[in-house]
Design an enzyme around this catalytic site. Structure first.
Site, mmCIF file in Angstrom:
data_model
loop_
_atom_site.group_PDB
_atom_site.id
_atom_site.type_symbol
_atom_site.label_atom_id
_atom_site.label_comp_id
_atom_site.label_asym_id
_atom_site.label_seq_id
_atom_site.Cartn_x
_atom_site.Cartn_y
_atom_site.Cartn_z
ATOM 1 N N GLY A 47 0.833 -1.195 0.000
ATOM 2 C CA GLY A 47 0.000 0.000 0.000
ATOM 3 C C GLY A 47 0.868 1.245 0.000
ATOM 4 O O GLY A 47 2.009 1.196 0.468
ATOM 5 N N GLN A 52 3.175 9.897 0.994
ATOM 6 C CA GLN A 52 4.434 9.142 1.007
ATOM 7 C C GLN A 52 5.296 9.396 -0.228
ATOM 8 O O GLN A 52 6.462 9.006 -0.266
ATOM 9 C CB GLN A 52 4.156 7.637 1.108
ATOM 10 C CG GLN A 52 3.583 7.249 2.462
ATOM 11 C CD GLN A 52 3.398 5.749 2.541
ATOM 12 O OE1 GLN A 52 2.404 5.229 2.057
ATOM 13 N NE2 GLN A 52 4.364 5.060 3.115
ATOM 14 N N CYS A 92 6.090 0.015 7.336
ATOM 15 C CA CYS A 92 5.706 1.189 6.535
ATOM 16 C C CYS A 92 6.882 1.558 5.635
ATOM 17 O O CYS A 92 8.018 1.604 6.095
ATOM 18 C CB CYS A 92 5.372 2.350 7.466
ATOM 19 S SG CYS A 92 4.954 3.867 6.586
ATOM 20 N N LEU A 93 6.590 1.798 4.348
ATOM 21 C CA LEU A 93 7.670 2.129 3.412
ATOM 22 C C LEU A 93 8.356 3.441 3.776
ATOM 23 O O LEU A 93 9.476 3.690 3.354
ATOM 24 C CB LEU A 93 7.123 2.196 1.972
ATOM 25 C CG LEU A 93 6.598 0.866 1.400
ATOM 26 C CD1 LEU A 93 6.050 1.068 0.003
ATOM 27 C CD2 LEU A 93 7.689 -0.196 1.395
ATOM 28 N N HIS A 134 -4.192 1.662 7.620
ATOM 29 C CA HIS A 134 -2.822 2.180 7.641
ATOM 30 C C HIS A 134 -2.674 3.331 6.637
ATOM 31 O O HIS A 134 -2.147 4.394 6.969
ATOM 32 C CB HIS A 134 -1.843 1.041 7.309
ATOM 33 C CG HIS A 134 -0.408 1.454 7.248
ATOM 34 N ND1 HIS A 134 0.544 1.006 8.134
ATOM 35 C CD2 HIS A 134 0.258 2.287 6.402
ATOM 36 C CE1 HIS A 134 1.713 1.549 7.844
ATOM 37 N NE2 HIS A 134 1.573 2.321 6.785
ATOM 38 N N GLU A 135 -3.175 3.120 5.403
ATOM 39 C CA GLU A 135 -3.005 4.139 4.360
ATOM 40 C C GLU A 135 -3.860 5.377 4.638
ATOM 41 O O GLU A 135 -3.425 6.499 4.387
ATOM 42 C CB GLU A 135 -3.319 3.564 2.974
ATOM 43 C CG GLU A 135 -2.456 2.371 2.555
ATOM 44 C CD GLU A 135 -0.958 2.571 2.740
ATOM 45 O OE1 GLU A 135 -0.496 3.731 2.645
ATOM 46 O OE2 GLU A 135 -0.253 1.591 3.001
ATOM 47 N N HIS A 138 -2.196 7.768 6.889
ATOM 48 C CA HIS A 138 -1.231 8.651 6.222
ATOM 49 C C HIS A 138 -1.898 9.943 5.721
ATOM 50 O O HIS A 138 -1.288 11.003 5.742
ATOM 51 C CB HIS A 138 -0.595 7.943 5.014
ATOM 52 C CG HIS A 138 0.559 7.058 5.370
ATOM 53 N ND1 HIS A 138 1.708 7.532 5.986
ATOM 54 C CD2 HIS A 138 0.770 5.733 5.183
ATOM 55 C CE1 HIS A 138 2.561 6.525 6.152
ATOM 56 N NE2 HIS A 138 2.007 5.423 5.676
#
Ligand code: ZN
Length: 181
Positions: A47, A52, A92-93, A134-135, A138
């Site tokens: 995701g 991000q 998380c990226l 999660h997304e 953000h």
């Protein structure tokens, strides 16, 4: 058009902003979604949210299988009807090196629009429901660092400090305020 975009890491302040709703459904928006899907795939993520890649707009992309046919793009997502609770490990990226237990709702409904502005209304449980949460975090400037407990905060202190130092080295002009923790 978006070839130069890359995934940004904590503590970049763009990850902390509340993102704005998308109002125009243009070819540009499609190109951005395509680029986000490429970056997500390259990073082996499932995701990715607009902030991000430094774009503070309410759009997320997900793909849990790595197959192109399973790409999902959600614009202006809104979560509701959360049910149950479940604790699982998340990464998380934008926080490379950190994996931490996070409590999320087990099942949740998402209303959003697609890249053409057409309404979407879906309900998911488990893995995809977790990625949605999660997304969507953000898009409101919330990160795993806000969701982890005190023990994980302490356990990951070194990694967070390294990320802060890397950011400071890459952005010498930015005065990075160190968050108290
Ligand atoms: Zn993330």
């Amino acid at each position: 058009m978006y070839e130069d975009l890359k995934i940004i890491c904590w503590p970049d302040p763009r990850l902390r902003k509340k993102s704005k709703p998308v109002e125009e459904f243009t070819g540009e928006l499609k190109a951005l979604a395509e680029r986000m899907l490429v970056l997500m795939r390259e990073a082996k993520g499932v995701g990715l949210a607009g902030p991000q890649v430094g774009m503070n707009i309410r759009m997320i992309v997900i793909n849990t299988t790595g197959q192109a046919g399973d790409d999902r793009v959600y614009v202006n997502p809104v979560l509701s009807e959360a049910e149950g609770e479940e604790e699982e490990e998340e990464g998380c990226l934008s926080l490379p090196g950190i994996n931490t237990q996070v409590v999320r709702s087990k099942a949740i409904r998402m209303t959003a629009v697609n890249l053409e502005g057409k309404a979407l209304d879906q309900k998911e449980a488990g893995y995809i429901a977790r990625i949605w949460q999660h997304e969507c975090d953000h898009l409101n400037g919330t990160m795993l660092t806000d969701r982890m407990g005190p023990t994980a905060q302490i356990g990951n202190r070194r990694i967070l400090k390294d990320l802060e130092e890397r950011y400071a080295a890459e952005h010498p002009q930015a005065a990075v305020k160190r968050k108290k923790r």
